[in-house]
Design a protein around this motif. Sequence first.
Motif, short mmCIF file in Angstrom:
data_model
loop_
_atom_site.label_atom_id
_atom_site.label_comp_id
_atom_site.label_asym_id
_atom_site.label_seq_id
_atom_site.Cartn_x
_atom_site.Cartn_y
_atom_site.Cartn_z
N CYS B 90 55.33 48.95 219.37
CA CYS B 90 55.49 49.21 217.94
C CYS B 90 56.98 49.14 217.61
O CYS B 90 57.84 49.36 218.48
N ALA B 91 57.27 48.83 216.36
CA ALA B 91 58.67 48.67 215.94
C ALA B 91 58.82 49.19 214.52
O ALA B 91 57.94 48.97 213.68
N LEU B 92 59.94 49.87 214.27
CA LEU B 92 60.20 50.46 212.97
C LEU B 92 61.47 49.87 212.37
O LEU B 92 62.43 49.59 213.10
N ASP B 93 61.49 49.73 211.08
CA ASP B 93 62.70 49.23 210.41
C ASP B 93 63.72 50.36 210.26
O ASP B 93 63.38 51.54 210.42
N PRO B 94 64.97 50.02 209.99
CA PRO B 94 66.01 51.05 209.89
C PRO B 94 65.88 51.84 208.59
O PRO B 94 65.12 51.46 207.70
N PRO B 95 66.65 52.91 208.46
CA PRO B 95 66.59 53.71 207.23
C PRO B 95 66.96 52.88 206.01
O PRO B 95 67.77 51.95 206.10
N SER B 96 66.39 53.21 204.90
CA SER B 96 66.69 52.53 203.65
C SER B 96 68.17 52.64 203.34
O SER B 96 68.76 53.70 203.46
N GLY B 97 68.78 51.52 203.01
CA GLY B 97 70.19 51.53 202.67
C GLY B 97 71.12 51.45 203.86
O GLY B 97 72.33 51.49 203.70
N ALA B 98 70.55 51.34 205.04
CA ALA B 98 71.41 51.30 206.24
C ALA B 98 72.18 50.00 206.32
O ALA B 98 73.17 49.91 207.05
N GLY B 99 71.72 48.99 205.61
CA GLY B 99 72.42 47.71 205.64
C GLY B 99 72.30 47.01 206.97
O GLY B 99 73.11 46.19 207.34
N SER B 100 71.28 47.34 207.70
CA SER B 100 71.12 46.76 209.03
C SER B 100 69.82 45.98 209.10
O SER B 100 68.90 46.22 208.32
N TYR B 101 69.76 45.03 210.01
CA TYR B 101 68.54 44.24 210.16
C TYR B 101 67.83 44.56 211.46
O TYR B 101 66.94 43.85 211.88
N GLN B 102 68.26 45.63 212.09
CA GLN B 102 67.70 45.96 213.39
C GLN B 102 66.33 46.60 213.25
O GLN B 102 66.09 47.39 212.35
N LEU B 103 65.46 46.29 214.19
CA LEU B 103 64.23 47.04 214.37
C LEU B 103 64.43 47.96 215.57
O LEU B 103 65.14 47.60 216.50
N THR B 104 63.81 49.12 215.54
CA THR B 104 63.78 50.00 216.71
C THR B 104 62.42 49.84 217.36
O THR B 104 61.40 50.07 216.73
N PHE B 105 62.43 49.43 218.63
CA PHE B 105 61.18 49.19 219.37
C PHE B 105 60.83 50.37 220.25
O PHE B 105 61.71 50.99 220.86
N GLY B 106 59.53 50.63 220.35
CA GLY B 106 59.06 51.56 221.37
C GLY B 106 59.05 50.86 222.72
O GLY B 106 59.24 49.64 222.80
N LYS B 107 58.82 51.62 223.78
CA LYS B 107 58.84 51.03 225.11
C LYS B 107 57.55 50.30 225.45
O LYS B 107 57.50 49.56 226.43
N GLY B 108 56.53 50.52 224.65
CA GLY B 108 55.30 49.77 224.84
C GLY B 108 54.25 50.51 225.63
O GLY B 108 54.55 51.43 226.41
N THR B 109 53.01 50.11 225.42
CA THR B 109 51.87 50.59 226.20
C THR B 109 51.21 49.38 226.83
O THR B 109 50.87 48.42 226.14
N LYS B 110 51.06 49.44 228.15
CA LYS B 110 50.40 48.34 228.86
C LYS B 110 48.90 48.58 228.86
O LYS B 110 48.42 49.54 229.47
N LEU B 111 48.18 47.71 228.20
CA LEU B 111 46.73 47.82 228.10
C LEU B 111 46.07 46.90 229.11
O LEU B 111 46.41 45.71 229.19
N SER B 112 45.14 47.45 229.86
CA SER B 112 44.33 46.64 230.79
C SER B 112 42.87 46.81 230.39
O SER B 112 42.37 47.95 230.37
N VAL B 113 42.20 45.71 230.10
CA VAL B 113 40.79 45.73 229.75
C VAL B 113 40.01 45.26 230.98
O VAL B 113 40.17 44.11 231.43
N ILE B 114 39.18 46.15 231.48
CA ILE B 114 38.49 45.89 232.74
C ILE B 114 37.12 45.28 232.47
O ILE B 114 36.34 45.83 231.70
N PRO B 115 36.83 44.13 233.10
CA PRO B 115 35.53 43.47 232.84
C PRO B 115 34.36 44.33 233.32
O PRO B 115 34.51 45.09 234.28
#
Lengths: 115, 115
Positions: B90-115
């Motif tokens: 997941c990724a979030l945009d910076p605070p309003s008015g920050a004047g930045s184009y950066q997204l802040t990313f989470g570290k992620g969740t590894k999903l495994s779907v088992i047959p």
Amino acid sequence: DVKVTQSSRYLVKRTGEKVFLECVQDMDHENMFWYRQDPGLGLRLIYFSYDVKMKEKGDIPEGYSVSREKKERFSLILESASTNQTSMYLCASSLETSGSTDTQYFGPGTRLTVL
Amino acid sequence: SQKIEQNSEALNIQEGKTATLTCNYTNYSPAYLQWYRQDPGRGPVFLLLIRENEKEKRKERLKVTFDTTLKQSLFHITASQPADSATYLCALDPPSGAGSYQLTFGKGTKLSVIP
């Protein structure tokens, strides 16, 4: 479709070498980004650029520099590679949307190993 | 600065079940939140964006919710398939008015779907 390409998928360099990683996007995006991704640390922003010849430091700029001479190309430079710069490097681009951040489009990544 | 937590590093589920991934954030509430999919050795790929005034967004078997009171987004994959196995960020945009184009990313969740 937006396409972001990176010059190499895999790269092996020696400690102390100067390393160039190239990124090209074909959708006329204003913003370009360089990240590194390491297990357990997630994506970390190194540098970004919102216009030609403009650059901003991200969260971990030490040991890196960047160059953006043309809108479509953003280069990451490791002035003197060190083993702790062994990582996956990801380039991304986004279209400037006034007042907010837009979706980022990523390249395939470069796996850099510094020996 | 914004801190993002994705509920777990890894999630295993049985094929056909619904996978639910969580993204929690602290500090400011973003104007919007994005979800990306990343396959091993590849760059992240954008999936969905949800705005703060939207409670829910759907795309085929994907559903995202956004609760600004709880400071949480849930990402659902219904009728999961082994091909859905990947890391989801997941990724979030910076605070309003920050004047930045950066997204802040989470570290992620590894999903495994088992047959």
